[in-house]
Design a protein around this motif. Structure first.
Motif, PDB file in Angstrom:
ATOM      1  N   GLU A 117       0.835  -1.203   0.000  1.00 43.50           N
ATOM      2  CA  GLU A 117       0.000   0.000   0.000  1.00 43.50           C
ATOM      3  C   GLU A 117       0.867   1.250   0.000  1.00 43.50           C
ATOM      4  OE1 GLU A 117      -3.169   0.608   2.638  1.00 43.50           O
ATOM      5  OE2 GLU A 117      -4.083  -1.369   2.345  1.00 43.50           O
ATOM      6  N   SER A 118       1.945   1.228   0.776  1.00 40.10           N
ATOM      7  CA  SER A 118       2.803   2.404   0.917  1.00 40.10           C
ATOM      8  C   SER A 118       4.229   2.061   0.502  1.00 40.10           C
ATOM      9  CB  SER A 118       2.790   2.905   2.360  1.00 40.10           C
ATOM     10  OG  SER A 118       3.785   3.890   2.574  1.00 40.10           O
ATOM     11  N   LEU A 119       4.735   2.751  -0.509  1.00 37.43           N
ATOM     12  CA  LEU A 119       6.110   2.510  -0.953  1.00 37.43           C
ATOM     13  C   LEU A 119       7.123   2.982   0.081  1.00 37.43           C
ATOM     14  CD1 LEU A 119       5.770   3.547  -4.701  1.00 37.43           C
ATOM     15  CD2 LEU A 119       6.156   1.233  -3.819  1.00 37.43           C
ATOM     16  N   SER A 120       6.737   3.949   0.906  1.00 40.12           N
ATOM     17  CA  SER A 120       7.686   4.484   1.890  1.00 40.12           C
ATOM     18  C   SER A 120       7.718   3.666   3.177  1.00 40.12           C
ATOM     19  CB  SER A 120       7.341   5.939   2.214  1.00 40.12           C
ATOM     20  OG  SER A 120       6.024   6.037   2.754  1.00 40.12           O
ATOM     21  N   LEU A 121       6.588   3.053   3.564  1.00 41.98           N
ATOM     22  CA  LEU A 121       6.520   2.321   4.821  1.00 41.98           C
ATOM     23  C   LEU A 121       6.599   0.809   4.650  1.00 41.98           C
ATOM     24  CD1 LEU A 121       3.691   4.260   6.699  1.00 41.98           C
ATOM     25  CD2 LEU A 121       6.146   4.422   7.082  1.00 41.98           C
ATOM     26  N   ASP A 122       6.223   0.310   3.478  1.00 45.77           N
ATOM     27  CA  ASP A 122       6.115  -1.138   3.277  1.00 45.77           C
ATOM     28  C   ASP A 122       7.148  -1.694   2.305  1.00 45.77           C
ATOM     29  OD1 ASP A 122       3.820  -1.081   4.898  1.00 45.77           O
ATOM     30  OD2 ASP A 122       2.517  -0.678   3.195  1.00 45.77           O
ATOM     31  N   THR A 124      11.560  -1.558   1.234  1.00 43.62           N
ATOM     32  CA  THR A 124      12.926  -1.041   1.363  1.00 43.62           C
ATOM     33  C   THR A 124      13.748  -1.568   0.189  1.00 43.62           C
ATOM     34  OG1 THR A 124      13.647  -2.933   2.724  1.00 43.62           O
ATOM     35  CG2 THR A 124      12.810  -0.980   3.881  1.00 43.62           C
ATOM     36  N   GLY A 125      14.611  -0.721  -0.340  1.00 39.63           N
ATOM     37  CA  GLY A 125      15.466  -1.110  -1.452  1.00 39.63           C
ATOM     38  C   GLY A 125      14.698  -1.177  -2.763  1.00 39.63           C
ATOM     39  N   GLY A 126      15.405  -1.614  -3.806  1.00 43.81           N
ATOM     40  CA  GLY A 126      14.781  -1.759  -5.118  1.00 43.81           C
ATOM     41  C   GLY A 126      14.364  -0.437  -5.722  1.00 43.81           C
ATOM     42  N   ASP A 127      13.491  -0.516  -6.725  1.00 43.87           N
ATOM     43  CA  ASP A 127      12.963   0.664  -7.401  1.00 43.87           C
ATOM     44  C   ASP A 127      11.913   1.306  -6.495  1.00 43.87           C
ATOM     45  OD1 ASP A 127      11.708   2.540  -9.025  1.00 43.87           O
ATOM     46  OD2 ASP A 127      11.800   1.284 -10.812  1.00 43.87           O
ATOM     47  N   THR A 128      12.153   2.506  -6.062  1.00 40.48           N
ATOM     48  CA  THR A 128      11.261   3.179  -5.113  1.00 40.48           C
ATOM     49  C   THR A 128       9.949   3.637  -5.749  1.00 40.48           C
ATOM     50  OG1 THR A 128      12.366   5.295  -5.554  1.00 40.48           O
ATOM     51  CG2 THR A 128      13.177   3.982  -3.691  1.00 40.48           C
ATOM     52  N   THR A 129       9.793   3.449  -7.063  1.00 39.41           N
ATOM     53  CA  THR A 129       8.549   3.839  -7.734  1.00 39.41           C
ATOM     54  C   THR A 129       7.690   2.641  -8.116  1.00 39.41           C
ATOM     55  OG1 THR A 129       9.513   3.797  -9.965  1.00 39.41           O
ATOM     56  CG2 THR A 129       9.735   5.845  -8.711  1.00 39.41           C
ATOM     57  N   GLN A 130       8.171   1.427  -7.831  1.00 31.69           N
ATOM     58  CA  GLN A 130       7.459   0.218  -8.243  1.00 31.69           C
ATOM     59  C   GLN A 130       7.080  -0.624  -7.026  1.00 31.69           C
ATOM     60  OE1 GLN A 130       6.714  -0.534 -11.500  1.00 31.69           O
ATOM     61  NE2 GLN A 130       7.611   1.430 -12.081  1.00 31.69           N
ATOM     62  N   ARG A 168      18.319  -9.113  -5.040  1.00 32.01           N
ATOM     63  CA  ARG A 168      17.877  -7.840  -5.639  1.00 32.01           C
ATOM     64  C   ARG A 168      17.893  -6.696  -4.632  1.00 32.01           C
ATOM     65  NH1 ARG A 168      12.262  -9.848  -7.655  1.00 32.01           N
ATOM     66  NH2 ARG A 168      11.865  -7.604  -7.783  1.00 32.01           N
ATOM     67  N   ARG A 169      18.273  -7.012  -3.387  1.00 30.28           N
ATOM     68  CA  ARG A 169      18.336  -6.010  -2.318  1.00 30.28           C
ATOM     69  C   ARG A 169      17.014  -5.264  -2.163  1.00 30.28           C
ATOM     70  NH1 ARG A 169      24.431  -3.355  -3.065  1.00 30.28           N
ATOM     71  NH2 ARG A 169      25.580  -5.340  -2.924  1.00 30.28           N
ATOM     72  N   VAL A 170      15.939  -6.042  -2.076  1.00 33.54           N
ATOM     73  CA  VAL A 170      14.615  -5.445  -1.933  1.00 33.54           C
ATOM     74  C   VAL A 170      13.809  -6.277  -0.941  1.00 33.54           C
ATOM     75  CG1 VAL A 170      13.691  -6.780  -3.883  1.00 33.54           C
ATOM     76  CG2 VAL A 170      12.545  -4.656  -3.176  1.00 33.54           C
ATOM     77  N   ALA A 171      12.958  -5.598  -0.185  1.00 35.99           N
ATOM     78  CA  ALA A 171      12.054  -6.259   0.756  1.00 35.99           C
ATOM     79  C   ALA A 171      10.745  -5.484   0.802  1.00 35.99           C
ATOM     80  CB  ALA A 171      12.672  -6.335   2.150  1.00 35.99           C
ATOM     81  N   CYS A 172       9.618  -6.211   0.973  1.00 30.90           N
ATOM     82  CA  CYS A 172       8.299  -5.574   0.950  1.00 30.90           C
ATOM     83  C   CYS A 172       7.374  -6.228   1.979  1.00 30.90           C
ATOM     84  CB  CYS A 172       7.644  -5.719  -0.426  1.00 30.90           C
ATOM     85  SG  CYS A 172       8.573  -5.036  -1.806  1.00 30.90           S
ATOM     86  N   ARG A 173       6.403  -5.470   2.432  1.00 30.08           N
ATOM     87  CA  ARG A 173       5.367  -6.032   3.320  1.00 30.08           C
ATOM     88  C   ARG A 173       4.197  -6.481   2.442  1.00 30.08           C
ATOM     89  NH1 ARG A 173       1.090  -4.458   7.098  1.00 30.08           N
ATOM     90  NH2 ARG A 173       1.026  -2.387   6.182  1.00 30.08           N
ATOM     91  N   LEU A 174       4.347  -7.666   1.879  1.00 29.58           N
ATOM     92  CA  LEU A 174       3.342  -8.217   0.967  1.00 29.58           C
ATOM     93  C   LEU A 174       2.245  -8.963   1.714  1.00 29.58           C
ATOM     94  CD1 LEU A 174       5.651  -9.727  -1.808  1.00 29.58           C
ATOM     95  CD2 LEU A 174       4.695  -7.413  -1.673  1.00 29.58           C
ATOM     96  N   ASP A 175       2.563  -9.469   2.900  1.00 29.98           N
ATOM     97  CA  ASP A 175       1.651 -10.343   3.653  1.00 29.98           C
ATOM     98  C   ASP A 175       1.002  -9.543   4.775  1.00 29.98           C
ATOM     99  OD1 ASP A 175       2.759 -13.037   2.419  1.00 29.98           O
ATOM    100  OD2 ASP A 175       4.476 -11.798   3.024  1.00 29.98           O
TER     101      ASP A 175
END
Length: 209
Positions: A117-122, A124-130, A168-175
């Motif tokens: 939902e939130s690119l800034s809170l959920d 880290t790393g990767g493309d900050t626009t995707q 890819r040095r990326v992490a997300c709150r997908l769950d």
């Protein structure tokens, strides 16, 4: 746990489900995917005192809905596994999921959404626009259904992730877990716990029913 929601089970047959049931030793419900993708399940633990009233599953392993009650508490449990293809998400939200968000029961919805939902809170790393494709449609839907993000309700500004790809040095709150706003005062804890068994964390939700 009293209730467990699993995503991307890769179960595609009653034979697989029976094998799972024999290992789990308690009640299990499934929506089958394929050997390569999807599949969701809801498992009831030994100490669960819920009675099942209704079960619905789709035929693509992306949605499982179960109505339960315990005493005066009536809940609708929903387990989702959203597509990794962003273009497929709006149809899933509006045609598959939305009809089951209209209910007099309190909703507990969990799953792997495959977007944030939130690119800034959920994230880290990767493309900050995707990474948030589908979030606008989803936010409108959950707001109309009066659902709140359980983790964000307790931790409004905490950066947190549940999936990572070190290469890819990326992490997300997908769950995530979402609950009816009427359950907000019933929220006790939400924990995201990494596990060596998966690139996704275990998300644990505690409710005082």
């Amino acid at each position: 746990a009293h209730i467990v929601l699993l995503q991307e089970t890769l179960l595609d047959s009653c034979f697989d489900a029976k094998r799972w049931g024999l290992q789990w030793k308690h009640t299990c419900y499934w929506s089958f995917g394929t050997r390569r993708s999807a599949g969701v399940g809801i498992l009831f633990g030994k100490n669960s005192n819920f009675t099942v009233d209704f079960v619905h599953y789709d035929y693509s392993g992306r949605l499982l809905v179960i109505d339960v009650h315990s005493g005066n508490a009536e809940l609708r449990l929903i387990n989702v596994y959203c597509s990794t293809v962003a273009a497929e998400r709006p149809a899933f939200f509006h045609h598959s999921l939305q009809p089951y968000l209209s209910t007099s029961r309190s909703v507990v919805l969990g799953g792997d959404f495959n977007f944030v939902e939130s690119l800034s809170l959920d994230k880290t790393g990767g493309d900050t626009t995707q990474g948030n494709a589908g979030s606008n449609e989803w936010i409108r839907l959950r707001e109309s259904a009066r659902l709140i993000d359980a983790f964000r309700s307790l931790y409004p500004s905490q950066v947190s992730t549940t999936w990572s790809c070190p290469a890819r040095r990326v992490a997300c709150r997908l769950d995530r877990f979402y609950v009816s706003s009427a359950l907000k005062q019933s929220l006790c804890t939400v924990h995201n716990t990494p596990t060596a068994e998966s690139d996704h964390s275990i998300v644990s939700l505690a409710l005082h029913i």
